[in-house]
Design a protein around this motif. Sequence first.
Motif, mmCIF file in Angstrom:
data_model
loop_
_atom_site.group_PDB
_atom_site.id
_atom_site.type_symbol
_atom_site.label_atom_id
_atom_site.label_comp_id
_atom_site.label_asym_id
_atom_site.label_seq_id
_atom_site.Cartn_x
_atom_site.Cartn_y
_atom_site.Cartn_z
ATOM 1 N N LEU A 138 -24.824 -13.668 12.315
ATOM 2 C CA LEU A 138 -25.396 -14.753 11.504
ATOM 3 C C LEU A 138 -25.386 -14.390 10.026
ATOM 4 N N ARG A 139 -25.691 -13.130 9.715
ATOM 5 C CA ARG A 139 -25.696 -12.676 8.323
ATOM 6 C C ARG A 139 -24.289 -12.719 7.742
ATOM 7 N N ARG A 140 -23.295 -12.371 8.561
ATOM 8 C CA ARG A 140 -21.907 -12.378 8.100
ATOM 9 C C ARG A 140 -21.437 -13.805 7.790
ATOM 10 N N ILE A 141 -21.826 -14.759 8.614
ATOM 11 C CA ILE A 141 -21.475 -16.165 8.356
ATOM 12 C C ILE A 141 -22.097 -16.619 7.041
ATOM 13 N N PHE A 142 -23.355 -16.241 6.829
ATOM 14 C CA PHE A 142 -24.032 -16.588 5.579
ATOM 15 C C PHE A 142 -23.352 -15.943 4.379
ATOM 16 N N ILE A 143 -22.917 -14.686 4.533
ATOM 17 C CA ILE A 143 -22.207 -13.990 3.460
ATOM 18 C C ILE A 143 -20.942 -14.742 3.080
ATOM 19 N N MET A 144 -20.191 -15.215 4.090
ATOM 20 C CA MET A 144 -18.947 -15.930 3.804
ATOM 21 C C MET A 144 -19.214 -17.271 3.125
ATOM 22 N N ASP A 145 -20.298 -17.937 3.507
ATOM 23 C CA ASP A 145 -20.680 -19.179 2.826
ATOM 24 C C ASP A 145 -20.978 -18.912 1.351
ATOM 25 N N CYS A 146 -21.697 -17.823 1.094
ATOM 26 C CA CYS A 146 -22.013 -17.460 -0.290
ATOM 27 C C CYS A 146 -20.747 -17.070 -1.052
ATOM 28 N N PHE A 147 -19.844 -16.381 -0.383
ATOM 29 C CA PHE A 147 -18.598 -15.949 -1.011
ATOM 30 C C PHE A 147 -17.822 -17.147 -1.550
ATOM 31 N N GLU A 148 -17.841 -18.252 -0.804
ATOM 32 C CA GLU A 148 -17.125 -19.450 -1.222
ATOM 33 C C GLU A 148 -18.026 -20.470 -1.925
ATOM 34 N N ASN A 149 -19.292 -20.073 -2.183
ATOM 35 C CA ASN A 149 -20.233 -20.913 -2.919
ATOM 36 C C ASN A 149 -20.507 -22.233 -2.202
ATOM 37 N N LEU A 150 -20.628 -22.171 -0.888
ATOM 38 C CA LEU A 150 -20.981 -23.353 -0.109
ATOM 39 C C LEU A 150 -22.501 -23.493 -0.068
ATOM 40 N N ARG B 53 -15.190 -11.088 -6.227
ATOM 41 C CA ARG B 53 -16.609 -11.337 -6.499
ATOM 42 C C ARG B 53 -17.123 -12.534 -5.698
ATOM 43 N N PHE B 54 -18.393 -12.453 -5.329
ATOM 44 C CA PHE B 54 -19.069 -13.571 -4.698
ATOM 45 C C PHE B 54 -19.290 -14.678 -5.720
ATOM 46 N N GLU B 55 -19.135 -15.917 -5.278
ATOM 47 C CA GLU B 55 -19.526 -17.035 -6.133
ATOM 48 C C GLU B 55 -21.048 -17.108 -6.227
ATOM 49 N N LYS B 56 -21.701 -16.738 -5.131
ATOM 50 C CA LYS B 56 -23.165 -16.712 -5.092
ATOM 51 C C LYS B 56 -23.547 -15.505 -4.251
ATOM 52 N N LYS B 57 -23.937 -14.419 -4.893
ATOM 53 C CA LYS B 57 -24.131 -13.156 -4.182
ATOM 54 C C LYS B 57 -25.492 -13.117 -3.490
ATOM 55 N N PRO B 58 -25.514 -12.859 -2.179
ATOM 56 C CA PRO B 58 -26.797 -12.727 -1.469
ATOM 57 C C PRO B 58 -27.579 -11.530 -1.989
ATOM 58 N N GLU B 59 -28.890 -11.634 -1.940
ATOM 59 C CA GLU B 59 -29.745 -10.567 -2.460
ATOM 60 C C GLU B 59 -29.555 -9.258 -1.708
ATOM 61 N N PHE B 60 -29.247 -9.336 -0.402
ATOM 62 C CA PHE B 60 -29.161 -8.109 0.393
ATOM 63 C C PHE B 60 -27.806 -7.419 0.269
ATOM 64 N N VAL B 61 -26.857 -8.031 -0.445
ATOM 65 C CA VAL B 61 -25.555 -7.392 -0.657
ATOM 66 C C VAL B 61 -25.643 -6.567 -1.930
#
Length: 272
Positions: free
Chosen positions: A189-201, A45-53
């Motif tokens: 760029l979207r993938r980098i943002f997804i990974m940041d959200c995954f780790e709740n950065l 699970r994402f720590e902070k899930k992006p709206e577009f996922v």
Amino acid sequence: PVNKVSSVRGGIGEMLLRANCIRDRDCEKCDFEDECIVRRTMYSRFEKKPEFVTSGESAGYVLECENYEEEFQMGDILEFQLLLFGKTIVYFSQFVQAVYQLGTVGLGREDSHYEIAYIRNTLGKDILKGMNICMDQCKVLTLRDYVAYRLRQNPGQEGRIRFKTPVTLKYQGEFQQHLSMEAVLPAVLRRIFIMDCFENLKCEALRWEEEYPKVLQESSRPITVYRYSSTQDQKMPLKGIKGEMVLSEIPEGLLPVLLAGEVLHIGKNTSF
């Protein structure tokens, strides 16, 4: 099959389910879902899930395999890479156990049995010695480490982006039939943002406001990969494009972003 990571991923998932599921694979009715090993490995699970996922696809791992042979004999080696991200890293041993178990059950239509010949880390050091996993060789690296390493190799400002496996890209609401920076760069760029959200950065969606590098040459072709979905119990086509782009001079600030894409990968079904 030519592209093998879907088969490997499906086999790993099946072994994890066989070893851990106690609710007949009915995830929606399972009261142990929060503690499920399969969920924490294959669908972290994402720590902070992006709206577009909107899908349940995990950002916790990526499988790579550049072996396109279709005929294997006894004694041949199939090598693949498994990249684990964030909290999924702590379940490394679960993945190894699943790969081992898959070898005893058999892979593919012929139920081909195999054994694990070796496991090595990114630096080429052996993690598996005999029957023992050497956890001291499991080195946790950051994306920044990788980008810095690649920059030291001096890749230069002129670039060629090659997609070795089919990539499924959407641009302005439509699936692309050819490669373009207008589709590729936002996906990175979207993938980098997804990974940041995954780790709740702490992060914001990334954008490239400057002019895109000019594509001097583009060659691509449509590819369809068929995979069997155990959840839907049917064969499913995955459509993408495979090819490369030759770029003009790459801005200095953009090169680290493109190098990060080498690790993170892009497109639908990125994990395999």
